[in-house]
Design a protein around this motif. Sequence first.
Motif, PDB file in Angstrom:
ATOM      1  N   GLY A  88      17.098 -10.738  55.973  1.00 59.19           N
ATOM      2  CA  GLY A  88      16.486 -12.062  56.064  1.00 59.19           C
ATOM      3  C   GLY A  88      15.008 -12.002  55.744  1.00 59.19           C
ATOM      4  N   ASP A  89      14.229 -12.670  56.566  1.00 52.68           N
ATOM      5  CA  ASP A  89      12.787 -12.689  56.345  1.00 52.68           C
ATOM      6  C   ASP A  89      12.071 -11.676  57.223  1.00 52.68           C
ATOM      7  N   ARG A  90      12.792 -10.675  57.717  1.00 57.15           N
ATOM      8  CA  ARG A  90      12.207  -9.674  58.600  1.00 57.15           C
ATOM      9  C   ARG A  90      11.554  -8.553  57.792  1.00 57.15           C
ATOM     10  N   TYR A  91      10.403  -8.133  58.263  1.00 60.28           N
ATOM     11  CA  TYR A  91       9.686  -7.038  57.617  1.00 60.28           C
ATOM     12  C   TYR A  91       9.635  -5.782  58.488  1.00 60.28           C
ATOM     13  N   THR A  92      10.199  -5.845  59.703  1.00 65.72           N
ATOM     14  CA  THR A  92      10.156  -4.719  60.632  1.00 65.72           C
ATOM     15  C   THR A  92      11.521  -4.551  61.298  1.00 65.72           C
ATOM     16  N   MET A  93      11.683  -3.410  61.988  1.00 68.66           N
ATOM     17  CA  MET A  93      12.864  -3.200  62.823  1.00 68.66           C
ATOM     18  C   MET A  93      12.775  -4.116  64.037  1.00 68.66           C
TER      19      MET A  93
ATOM     20  N   TRP B  41       0.380  -8.846  50.956  1.00 75.85           N
ATOM     21  CA  TRP B  41       0.742 -10.142  50.397  1.00 75.85           C
ATOM     22  C   TRP B  41       1.733  -9.993  49.252  1.00 75.85           C
ATOM     23  N   LYS B  42       2.380 -11.128  48.927  1.00 78.10           N
ATOM     24  CA  LYS B  42       3.291 -11.185  47.790  1.00 78.10           C
ATOM     25  C   LYS B  42       2.982 -12.446  46.992  1.00 78.10           C
ATOM     26  N   VAL B  43       3.565 -12.557  45.825  1.00 75.38           N
ATOM     27  CA  VAL B  43       3.402 -13.747  44.990  1.00 75.38           C
ATOM     28  C   VAL B  43       4.452 -14.776  45.407  1.00 75.38           C
ATOM     29  N   TYR B  44       4.046 -16.024  45.547  1.00 76.48           N
ATOM     30  CA  TYR B  44       5.011 -17.049  45.923  1.00 76.48           C
ATOM     31  C   TYR B  44       5.265 -17.988  44.764  1.00 76.48           C
ATOM     32  N   GLY B  45       6.318 -18.779  44.921  1.00 79.94           N
ATOM     33  CA  GLY B  45       6.631 -19.802  43.917  1.00 79.94           C
ATOM     34  C   GLY B  45       7.096 -19.218  42.601  1.00 79.94           C
ATOM     35  N   LYS B  46       6.822 -19.942  41.535  1.00 82.89           N
ATOM     36  CA  LYS B  46       7.282 -19.555  40.211  1.00 82.89           C
ATOM     37  C   LYS B  46       6.179 -18.884  39.399  1.00 82.89           C
ATOM     38  N   SER B  47       5.164 -18.388  40.084  1.00 80.69           N
ATOM     39  CA  SER B  47       4.067 -17.729  39.380  1.00 80.69           C
ATOM     40  C   SER B  47       4.579 -16.536  38.579  1.00 80.69           C
ATOM     41  N   LYS B  48       4.041 -16.353  37.391  1.00 81.12           N
ATOM     42  CA  LYS B  48       4.429 -15.234  36.534  1.00 81.12           C
ATOM     43  C   LYS B  48       3.522 -14.026  36.725  1.00 81.12           C
TER      44      LYS B  48
ATOM     45  N   LEU C 278      -8.533   0.730  44.181  1.00 77.53           N
ATOM     46  CA  LEU C 278      -7.177   1.272  44.213  1.00 77.53           C
ATOM     47  C   LEU C 278      -6.401   0.543  45.295  1.00 77.53           C
ATOM     48  N   ILE C 279      -5.501  -0.342  44.874  1.00 75.43           N
ATOM     49  CA  ILE C 279      -4.686  -1.126  45.805  1.00 75.43           C
ATOM     50  C   ILE C 279      -3.240  -0.992  45.373  1.00 75.43           C
ATOM     51  N   ALA C 280      -2.406  -0.546  46.286  1.00 72.05           N
ATOM     52  CA  ALA C 280      -1.022  -0.239  45.957  1.00 72.05           C
ATOM     53  C   ALA C 280      -0.197  -1.503  45.736  1.00 72.05           C
ATOM     54  N   ALA C 281       0.708  -1.449  44.761  1.00 68.19           N
ATOM     55  CA  ALA C 281       1.746  -2.465  44.565  1.00 68.19           C
ATOM     56  C   ALA C 281       3.075  -1.725  44.574  1.00 68.19           C
ATOM     57  N   TYR C 282       4.063  -2.249  45.312  1.00 62.31           N
ATOM     58  CA  TYR C 282       5.328  -1.535  45.449  1.00 62.31           C
ATOM     59  C   TYR C 282       6.387  -2.467  46.013  1.00 62.31           C
ATOM     60  N   PRO C 283       7.672  -2.113  45.868  1.00 60.26           N
ATOM     61  CA  PRO C 283       8.737  -2.923  46.456  1.00 60.26           C
ATOM     62  C   PRO C 283       8.897  -2.627  47.932  1.00 60.26           C
ATOM     63  N   LEU C 284       9.429  -3.584  48.668  1.00 56.14           N
ATOM     64  CA  LEU C 284       9.745  -3.370  50.077  1.00 56.14           C
ATOM     65  C   LEU C 284      10.943  -2.421  50.201  1.00 56.14           C
ATOM     66  N   PRO C 285      11.191  -1.899  51.409  1.00 50.64           N
ATOM     67  CA  PRO C 285      12.295  -0.954  51.602  1.00 50.64           C
ATOM     68  C   PRO C 285      13.670  -1.601  51.466  1.00 50.64           C
TER      69      PRO C 285
ATOM     70  N   ARG D  73      15.431  -5.296  50.896  1.00 49.72           N
ATOM     71  CA  ARG D  73      14.406  -6.262  50.487  1.00 49.72           C
ATOM     72  C   ARG D  73      13.664  -5.731  49.260  1.00 49.72           C
ATOM     73  N   GLU D  74      14.324  -4.873  48.504  1.00 53.58           N
ATOM     74  CA  GLU D  74      13.673  -4.228  47.367  1.00 53.58           C
ATOM     75  C   GLU D  74      13.387  -5.185  46.216  1.00 53.58           C
ATOM     76  N   ASP D  75      13.936  -6.400  46.326  1.00 52.20           N
ATOM     77  CA  ASP D  75      13.654  -7.404  45.305  1.00 52.20           C
ATOM     78  C   ASP D  75      12.260  -7.996  45.459  1.00 52.20           C
ATOM     79  N   VAL D  76      11.606  -7.722  46.602  1.00 59.18           N
ATOM     80  CA  VAL D  76      10.281  -8.279  46.873  1.00 59.18           C
ATOM     81  C   VAL D  76       9.214  -7.219  46.611  1.00 59.18           C
TER      82      VAL D  76
END
Length: 491
Positions: free
Chosen positions: A170-175, A366-373, A389-396, A399-402
Motif C-alpha cells: 500500500g502506501d506504507r514505507y516502513t515495517m 521525496w518522489k515525483v507526483y502527478g504526470k510529470s516527466k 551528490l544526492i541519491a536516486a533509487y527505487p524503493l524496496p 514498491r520498486e515501481d516508485v
Amino acid sequence: MTGILEPDDVFAMPGIKHAAPKRGFPEHEIFPQVAYQIVHDELLLDGVARMNLATFCTTWVDDQARRLMNECLDKNIVDKDEYPQTAELEQRCVHMLADLWNSPDAMGTLGTSTTGSSEAAMLGGLAAKFRWRKRGGTGIPNFVCGPVQVCWEKFARYFDVEIRQIPLRGDRYTMNPDDIAAHCDENTIMVVPTFGQTFTGLFEDVEGISKALDELQATTGLDIPIHVDAASGGFLAPFCAPEICWDFRLPRVKSINASGHKTGLAPLGAGWAIWRTAEDLPEELIFNVDYLGGNMPTFNLNFSRPGGQAITQYYDFIRLGRVGYRNVQNAIYTAGQHLAKGLTESGPFELIHDSDPKHGITAVSWKVYGKSKLNLYDLSDRLRTRGWLIAAYPLPADREDVTIMRAVLRHGFTHDMADLLIADLNRSMKVLDKHPLKTSLTREDAGGFTHNANALVSTADLQAKVKAQLDGHAKSSSKKAKPAKSKSGKK
C-alpha cells in the motif's frame, strides 16, 4: 660544497616528473613531500564530502577533535593494559549511552565500541542467536525486519540465519506492527526495527512492534526479543523527540546498535553496541585474552583498531552534553525543514519525509507526483555538475515501481546551503526541461539502489552509458538507410 642541491619547489623535485605508480609495487623511494603531493592532487578528483548528501557519515569535525585524532594515531584500543585510560574513556561512553537510552542498570550493563554500526549490529544479532540456542532453539534461526541496510543481509549470510524481510504494501514505507505476527515462529531470534530507515529516513514504530510481540506472546507463548538498529536515530530522538519510546524503556528491547560516526558527530570509524542488562550479552560471546602483558575481555569482530574514535566520541559527549546535542541536532532538523519547504515550492515533488524529528532522522526524501516527466536519475546526475551528490533509487520490495531521492543532512549543513541546493535544483530542472536527455537514465544506469542506498555511480560512468546508447541508436539508423547508387550502378 659537493653534490647537487635539490630544488626547493616540490614540483621541480625528482619523482614528480613521472606518472604515479599504478602497476605493481614501486622499486625506488621518493621524497615524502613528493609522495604527499601526488596523493593530495589525485584526491582533488574526489567530491566535496560536505556536499555529499547521500552519505550518513560525519563530514565536519572541529579542530579539537582533529587534534585528538592525530594524538591517538598510535593507540590500539584493544591493548587495555598499555592504554588503560583509553579503555576507561571507552567504558565511560558505554555507560553514558546506556543512560541516554534508559537502561535499568546503566552503570552495570555491557557494551563496546566498534568500527561502525554494521559491526555493532552483527554483535547484537549474534547475542540474540546465542540466547535463542541457550533457550533450546534448534534448526535454522531467523529474524524479522523491514527494509534494511545491507549489513543485515550480510549478517544473515555470514552467520547462517534466515532473514525474513517484510515487503512494503500500500502506501506504507516502513515495517508496521500488524505485519509482525505472520512472519514470526519458534525459530525467530529477534525482530529488528530500524530507527531511522536507510531508504526514506523514517522511524519504524518500535513501541508498536513491542506491543504486537506482547500480544503474540499472550496468544502463542513465543517470547521474541527486539534489537533496535538505531544507526542514526539513536543520537537524535533522545535529544529532539524524547517522547518517542523506542529504547530500553521497553523491556523487550535487549540491545541497540548506533553509529557514533553518523549523528553521534564522531569521526569515521565509531560505532556502539549496548545491551539492556549484562545478562542480555551471553558469556559465550566474551573472550578473555592474554595480550601484551594483560588479561582483557573482548567481544568484537575486529581486534586491533585505533582508539582515537572512541576518545573523540567521549570528547563530543562531555563538550556538548544533552543541551549541546539538542541544539546541534535541532539546527540540522531546521535546515532540513527549510529544504523540504523549498522542494515543495520548486517542483512536482511529494515529500515522503520532511525532516520532522517526530517521524525520522535529519533527512528529506521525496518522489515525483502527478504526470510529470521529470526523471529523478537525470536530476541526480545534473546536480552532480554543481557538486551535489544526492541519491536516486527505487524503493524496496513490492514498491520498486516508485523512485525517490533522499538527502541526508548532517552537522555542518546550514540554512544557506539549503538555499544554494534549492537554487541548483531549480536550475537543473530548467535545463532538463529545455534540453531533455534523448535517452533518460534508468535505475540500472544509476547503479540500482536495491540494497544499499549509499552506493553511488560516477558521473563519468553515467555519461559513458548514455553515450553508448546514443551511439547504438546512431549505428542502427545508419544500417537502415540504404546508400545511394551512381548512374553506373556502383555505390
